[in-house]
Design an enzyme around this catalytic site. Sequence first.
Site, PDB file in Angstrom:
ATOM      1  N   ARG A  36       0.960  -0.936   0.131  1.00 49.91           N
ATOM      2  CA  ARG A  36      -0.741  -0.022  -0.367  1.00 49.91           C
ATOM      3  C   ARG A  36       0.557   1.209   0.303  1.00 49.91           C
ATOM      4  O   ARG A  36       0.450   2.496  -0.504  1.00 49.91           O
ATOM      5  CB  ARG A  36      -1.028  -0.040   1.231  1.00 49.91           C
ATOM      6  CG  ARG A  36      -2.014  -1.156   1.081  1.00 49.91           C
ATOM      7  CD  ARG A  36      -2.998  -1.106   2.319  1.00 49.91           C
ATOM      8  NE  ARG A  36      -3.923  -2.028   1.523  1.00 49.91           N
ATOM      9  CZ  ARG A  36      -5.058  -2.471   2.640  1.00 49.91           C
ATOM     10  NH1 ARG A  36      -4.576  -2.946   4.192  1.00 49.91           N
ATOM     11  NH2 ARG A  36      -5.803  -3.259   2.650  1.00 49.91           N
TER      12      ARG A  36
ATOM     13  N   TYR B 172      -6.127  -1.266  -6.867  1.00 51.90           N
ATOM     14  CA  TYR B 172      -5.601  -2.660  -6.161  1.00 51.90           C
ATOM     15  C   TYR B 172      -4.640  -1.798  -4.549  1.00 51.90           C
ATOM     16  O   TYR B 172      -4.581  -0.972  -4.558  1.00 51.90           O
ATOM     17  CB  TYR B 172      -4.577  -2.959  -7.529  1.00 51.90           C
ATOM     18  CG  TYR B 172      -3.318  -2.859  -7.964  1.00 51.90           C
ATOM     19  CD1 TYR B 172      -2.865  -1.440  -7.572  1.00 51.90           C
ATOM     20  CD2 TYR B 172      -3.055  -3.352  -8.750  1.00 51.90           C
ATOM     21  CE1 TYR B 172      -1.569  -0.998  -7.659  1.00 51.90           C
ATOM     22  CE2 TYR B 172      -1.802  -2.468  -9.584  1.00 51.90           C
ATOM     23  CZ  TYR B 172      -1.359  -1.123  -8.548  1.00 51.90           C
ATOM     24  OH  TYR B 172       0.059  -1.145  -9.301  1.00 51.90           O
ATOM     25  N   GLU B 173      -4.582  -3.345  -4.394  1.00 52.38           N
ATOM     26  CA  GLU B 173      -4.057  -3.587  -2.995  1.00 52.38           C
ATOM     27  C   GLU B 173      -4.805  -2.967  -1.376  1.00 52.38           C
ATOM     28  O   GLU B 173      -4.652  -2.184  -1.354  1.00 52.38           O
ATOM     29  CB  GLU B 173      -3.128  -2.493  -2.896  1.00 52.38           C
ATOM     30  CG  GLU B 173      -1.802  -2.895  -3.469  1.00 52.38           C
ATOM     31  CD  GLU B 173      -1.084  -4.075  -4.162  1.00 52.38           C
ATOM     32  OE1 GLU B 173      -1.809  -4.642  -2.820  1.00 52.38           O
ATOM     33  OE2 GLU B 173      -1.187  -5.075  -5.198  1.00 52.38           O
ATOM     34  N   GLY B 174      -6.461  -2.792  -1.751  1.00 47.97           N
ATOM     35  CA  GLY B 174      -6.632  -2.087  -1.455  1.00 47.97           C
ATOM     36  C   GLY B 174      -8.028  -1.273  -2.365  1.00 47.97           C
ATOM     37  O   GLY B 174      -7.164   0.183  -1.933  1.00 47.97           O
TER      38      GLY B 174
ATOM     39  N   GLN C   7      -9.359   1.811   1.804  1.00 48.24           N
ATOM     40  CA  GLN C   7      -8.652   2.260   2.551  1.00 48.24           C
ATOM     41  C   GLN C   7      -9.676   3.829   3.611  1.00 48.24           C
ATOM     42  O   GLN C   7      -9.049   3.673   4.869  1.00 48.24           O
ATOM     43  CB  GLN C   7      -7.555   3.102   1.780  1.00 48.24           C
ATOM     44  CG  GLN C   7      -7.134   2.454   0.607  1.00 48.24           C
ATOM     45  CD  GLN C   7      -5.781   1.578   1.371  1.00 48.24           C
ATOM     46  OE1 GLN C   7      -5.593   1.779   2.586  1.00 48.24           O
ATOM     47  NE2 GLN C   7      -5.980   0.241   0.906  1.00 48.24           N
TER      48      GLN C   7
END
Length: 597
Positions: A296, A440-442, A447
């Site tokens: 992240r 992506y990555e959350g 977030q």
Amino acid sequence: MPVYQAPVADTLFVLNDLLRIARYDNLPGFSDASADVVEAILGEGGKFASEVFHPLNQIGDREGCKRAEDGSVATPQGFKAAYDQFREAGWGGLSADPAYGGQGLPHVLAASVNEFMSSANMAFAMYPGLTRGAIAAIQQHGSPEQKEAYLPRMIEGSWTGTMNLTEPHCGTDLGLLRTRATPQADGSYRISGQKIFISAGEHDLSDNIIHLVLARIDGAPEGTKGISLFIVPKFLPDDAGEAGGRNGVSCGAIEEKMGIHGNATCVMNYDEATGYLIGEAHKGLRAMFTMMNEARLGVGIQGLAISEIAYQNAVTYAKDRLQGRALSGPKARDKAADPLIVHPDIRRMLMTMRAVNEAGRALVLYTALKGDLSHLAEDEAARQAADDWMGLLTPVIKGVLTDKGFENAVMAQQVYGGHGYIAEWGMEQFVRDARIAQIYEGANGIQALDLVGRKLGLNGGRAIQAFFAEVGKFAEENRSDEALAPYTKGIKKGLNDLQQATMWLMQNAMAKPDHAGAASNDYMHLFGLVALGYMWGLSVKAAQEKLAAGDGDEAFLKAKLVTGKFFMERLMPETAAHLARISSGADSMMALDAEAF
């Protein structure tokens, strides 16, 4: 054809004058990072990014990756040779543990080089970037035998790594995942299932690919409490530790996607592949979040990186392109028209990009330094405070810098006008590449929910209270400094808005959770503006001190003062709008029945 020049001077200003990393020379890694070493590494890293990675950016976008019938994947022309250069130069091991072949330099220095590589070629930089995340997970959670088997080759770069979370039926909600892990008599597991959207899942850059895979052991509890993490190599290590027989993992397809074409985003099939448990059974999310947090922050850097290269090219175009006359009268009387850069609205876009980029770079490196201190600081309280900052700011950096990165790429495209829409100029690729970083990555909505729903209340609100205290102390201590007043007033106003928003959530979100959900995106961006504003306060103070001492490039330092003032006058006032939206609650947002849409 786009150009790229690594912002070495600005990065050195942040490291040396804002962060003053030389004061940590008593700590491991920092003791080797003298001013000369830091300058040499940034100079060489910037040169490598611009001369090796960047020329392949448009080639990778045009060609993409190609999958053969046997499941192998070929990366675009020139990628393999460039990766070999990257590996041989040791860039992948810059901050890695010397016990396994790394150089052991501070992570804050590696983060700087990561920005350069990601600006030059985001799709390419993802291959070693994902490997860094896998290294972090194995380093923290792997057994001594696993570390010895995998880390030296991954740090050296001859083996690369991935993370495998998403499945066709579940993304963020990992409690729904179905990939199975069946125990074997020898202590290994048979991994069966399918993963999608796996960046760098298959390629021809390295001798082996080490997949970190989330799966559910047979009989494990349902939901997230039953998830474990496994090492699943493409090739099983032989008795000598080299890549041996092929494992039961293959690339079923390459996703056809909007951007980052040079990175192989794969559907990965696991057909009773041999896997090895990392850490404890059913505690896989804890291990995976080591990798996720690393990723992240890396994705936040991608947002900054795309914004930086888009800005650089927009500036070049704005200086060269003749269009109309300045409203205040002709500036280039010897030419048929004035360059675009004379027009206020063009300046608005360029200054917005620049103000976000320079503060964003400071925020990323400030936070990366906290990451170093969370492990290395000699005092337990200092380690805890640094870790608190990291946890609190990670969703802000990922969410805000990638949202701003996309917005700034679009703004840079707008500076080009019609040429921004044409592929050869490169702007439309930056827009397409930047878009994935918000997802992506959350996804950024996740977030924001993580920030509001989990991070604010963690440990009784210890991290957010420390943030309020640090920023408030800076504003108060410098309140009487007339030269800093244009900046401290903006910081104080933004901080007041953030504190009011936090109090509103405390008073309203518990009784009606939808209030928290409705407020989360605005709260994240309000927080981001205050954090970026604080970085501008620190930057301006450092620049003023250097100017007073007659030290450094006067034009560079004066530009800092002007850009910081622009941020306070033009961007920081947006905190009031975010507060107003937060305070309006969720009622109108949630009032319509689903059928009414």
